[in-house]
Scaffold this motif. Sequence first.
Motif, PDB file in Angstrom:
ATOM      1  N   LEU A  23      -6.528  -0.867   5.571  1.00 50.12           N
ATOM      2  CA  LEU A  23      -5.559   0.149   5.184  1.00 50.12           C
ATOM      3  C   LEU A  23      -6.151   1.555   5.289  1.00 50.12           C
ATOM      4  N   VAL A  24      -7.397   1.719   4.853  1.00 50.58           N
ATOM      5  CA  VAL A  24      -8.055   3.025   4.954  1.00 50.58           C
ATOM      6  C   VAL A  24      -8.178   3.444   6.412  1.00 50.58           C
ATOM      7  N   ALA A  25      -8.627   2.505   7.257  1.00 49.28           N
ATOM      8  CA  ALA A  25      -8.803   2.826   8.673  1.00 49.28           C
ATOM      9  C   ALA A  25      -7.467   3.181   9.326  1.00 49.28           C
ATOM     10  N   LEU A  26      -6.422   2.398   9.015  1.00 44.92           N
ATOM     11  CA  LEU A  26      -5.107   2.652   9.599  1.00 44.92           C
ATOM     12  C   LEU A  26      -4.551   3.989   9.120  1.00 44.92           C
ATOM     13  N   VAL A  62       2.166  10.793   4.051  1.00 46.25           N
ATOM     14  CA  VAL A  62       1.665  10.672   2.682  1.00 46.25           C
ATOM     15  C   VAL A  62       2.726  10.104   1.751  1.00 46.25           C
ATOM     16  N   THR A  63       3.937  10.650   1.792  1.00 51.63           N
ATOM     17  CA  THR A  63       4.966  10.216   0.853  1.00 51.63           C
ATOM     18  C   THR A  63       5.555   8.852   1.194  1.00 51.63           C
ATOM     19  N   THR A  64       5.165   8.276   2.299  1.00 53.83           N
ATOM     20  CA  THR A  64       5.608   6.923   2.649  1.00 53.83           C
ATOM     21  C   THR A  64       4.451   5.933   2.598  1.00 53.83           C
ATOM     22  N   LEU A  65       3.345   6.261   3.250  1.00 50.82           N
ATOM     23  CA  LEU A  65       2.226   5.328   3.325  1.00 50.82           C
ATOM     24  C   LEU A  65       1.500   5.163   1.991  1.00 50.82           C
ATOM     25  N   VAL A  66       1.248   6.260   1.298  1.00 48.80           N
ATOM     26  CA  VAL A  66       0.497   6.162   0.043  1.00 48.80           C
ATOM     27  C   VAL A  66       1.231   5.313  -0.992  1.00 48.80           C
ATOM     28  N   PRO A  67       2.536   5.521  -1.234  1.00 49.79           N
ATOM     29  CA  PRO A  67       3.242   4.620  -2.156  1.00 49.79           C
ATOM     30  C   PRO A  67       3.231   3.165  -1.689  1.00 49.79           C
ATOM     31  N   ALA A 115      -9.815   5.445  -1.552  1.00 44.44           N
ATOM     32  CA  ALA A 115      -9.332   5.133  -0.206  1.00 44.44           C
ATOM     33  C   ALA A 115      -8.579   6.316   0.398  1.00 44.44           C
ATOM     34  N   VAL A 116      -7.783   7.015  -0.422  1.00 40.65           N
ATOM     35  CA  VAL A 116      -7.061   8.183   0.073  1.00 40.65           C
ATOM     36  C   VAL A 116      -8.047   9.277   0.482  1.00 40.65           C
ATOM     37  N   LEU A 117      -9.065   9.501  -0.348  1.00 46.94           N
ATOM     38  CA  LEU A 117     -10.067  10.505  -0.004  1.00 46.94           C
ATOM     39  C   LEU A 117     -10.767  10.146   1.304  1.00 46.94           C
ATOM     40  N   ALA A 118     -11.102   8.859   1.449  1.00 46.84           N
ATOM     41  CA  ALA A 118     -11.736   8.420   2.693  1.00 46.84           C
ATOM     42  C   ALA A 118     -10.765   8.520   3.861  1.00 46.84           C
ATOM     43  N   GLY A 119      -9.472   8.233   3.597  1.00 49.32           N
ATOM     44  CA  GLY A 119      -8.479   8.305   4.653  1.00 49.32           C
ATOM     45  C   GLY A 119      -8.259   9.713   5.157  1.00 49.32           C
ATOM     46  N   TYR A 147      -4.752  19.197  -1.489  1.00 49.78           N
ATOM     47  CA  TYR A 147      -3.628  18.349  -1.107  1.00 49.78           C
ATOM     48  C   TYR A 147      -4.027  16.870  -1.154  1.00 49.78           C
ATOM     49  N   THR A 148      -5.273  16.589  -0.795  1.00 50.79           N
ATOM     50  CA  THR A 148      -5.772  15.215  -0.854  1.00 50.79           C
ATOM     51  C   THR A 148      -5.748  14.688  -2.283  1.00 50.79           C
ATOM     52  N   VAL A 149      -6.081  15.537  -3.252  1.00 51.63           N
ATOM     53  CA  VAL A 149      -6.049  15.137  -4.662  1.00 51.63           C
ATOM     54  C   VAL A 149      -4.628  14.778  -5.076  1.00 51.63           C
ATOM     55  N   PHE A 150      -3.650  15.575  -4.664  1.00 55.29           N
ATOM     56  CA  PHE A 150      -2.260  15.266  -4.999  1.00 55.29           C
ATOM     57  C   PHE A 150      -1.818  13.946  -4.363  1.00 55.29           C
ATOM     58  N   ALA A 151      -2.261  13.685  -3.135  1.00 56.29           N
ATOM     59  CA  ALA A 151      -1.945  12.411  -2.479  1.00 56.29           C
ATOM     60  C   ALA A 151      -2.554  11.244  -3.253  1.00 56.29           C
ATOM     61  N   ALA A 152      -3.776  11.433  -3.752  1.00 62.30           N
ATOM     62  CA  ALA A 152      -4.434  10.387  -4.542  1.00 62.30           C
ATOM     63  C   ALA A 152      -3.692  10.143  -5.848  1.00 62.30           C
TER      64      ALA A 152
END
Length: 276
Positions: A23-26, A62-67, A115-119, A147-152
């Motif tokens: 998932l992280v790689a994708l 972000v708003t589709t994949l992260v959830p 994972a989000v931070l790595a992504g 922005y990465t923090v908000f995604a996390a």
Amino acid sequence: MSLVAIAEKDFQEAVRSRGMLILVALFSLLVAIFAYVVRPTGQGEQFATEALLSFAVGPFLVTTLVPLVGVVVGYNAVSGERESGSLKLLLSLPHSRADVVFGKVIGRGGALALAVLAGFLLPGLVLFALAQTGALATFNVGAFLGYTVFAAVLGIVFVAITVGCSAAATTQRRALIGGVAIFVLFVVLWGFVTGQLLDAASGLIDPLPVSQRQVRVFLRVANPISGVELLSSAFLGEQLFSGETVNRQISAVSMLVFWTIAPPLAGLWKFDGDDL
């Protein structure tokens, strides 16, 4: 200490799992490709970074994949161990059911945040390289990291919601159905459902000291996705907790806290009443 032990165990298992690595790689690859294809070439630091995150990467990825990843990470947190029988062994140790539920929220939420931070690492390197070669106007590292923090945070919220479903469900199948239903509700149907509810309850709202518009705005930011979008946009525009949308931002933060705590508590209430 029991809660910490469970959180550490789940964090390590989630981070080391093959599914998480895939998932992280994708996610990283998709964000990097998208960032490169739609990169802005105009002049000005604000346009180069804010426009890319707000209007390109965020709404489509972000708003589709992260959830979705949050649902995948959380749906079998409790129900999976219940089906395998390992939950009885876990509870035979000095762990309460509350330790199990909230330990898994913390552990799996932390793993997804990592994972989000790595992504975002690969896209960040791509954008930095483009800025160095002149293909991108400039690259604001602070805005990108923020922005990465908000995604996390968005991922953690969906993990918490789905772990609550997992605690309430007796099987992994039911937990998965619940997680997918929540994903569809927040990502696809929220505007339609809340609009219908607001229209049906218009007669009840009229006597109250609030307008339908205020209720509609609140229902919009009650969606954790919309809340994170509002907060991240304000951050990128340097108006976080200031400006005309400050009240909406406070409401968004309140609802993010609610969605992080209330579903696990509801799941724990159901879980406490179950006979394993």
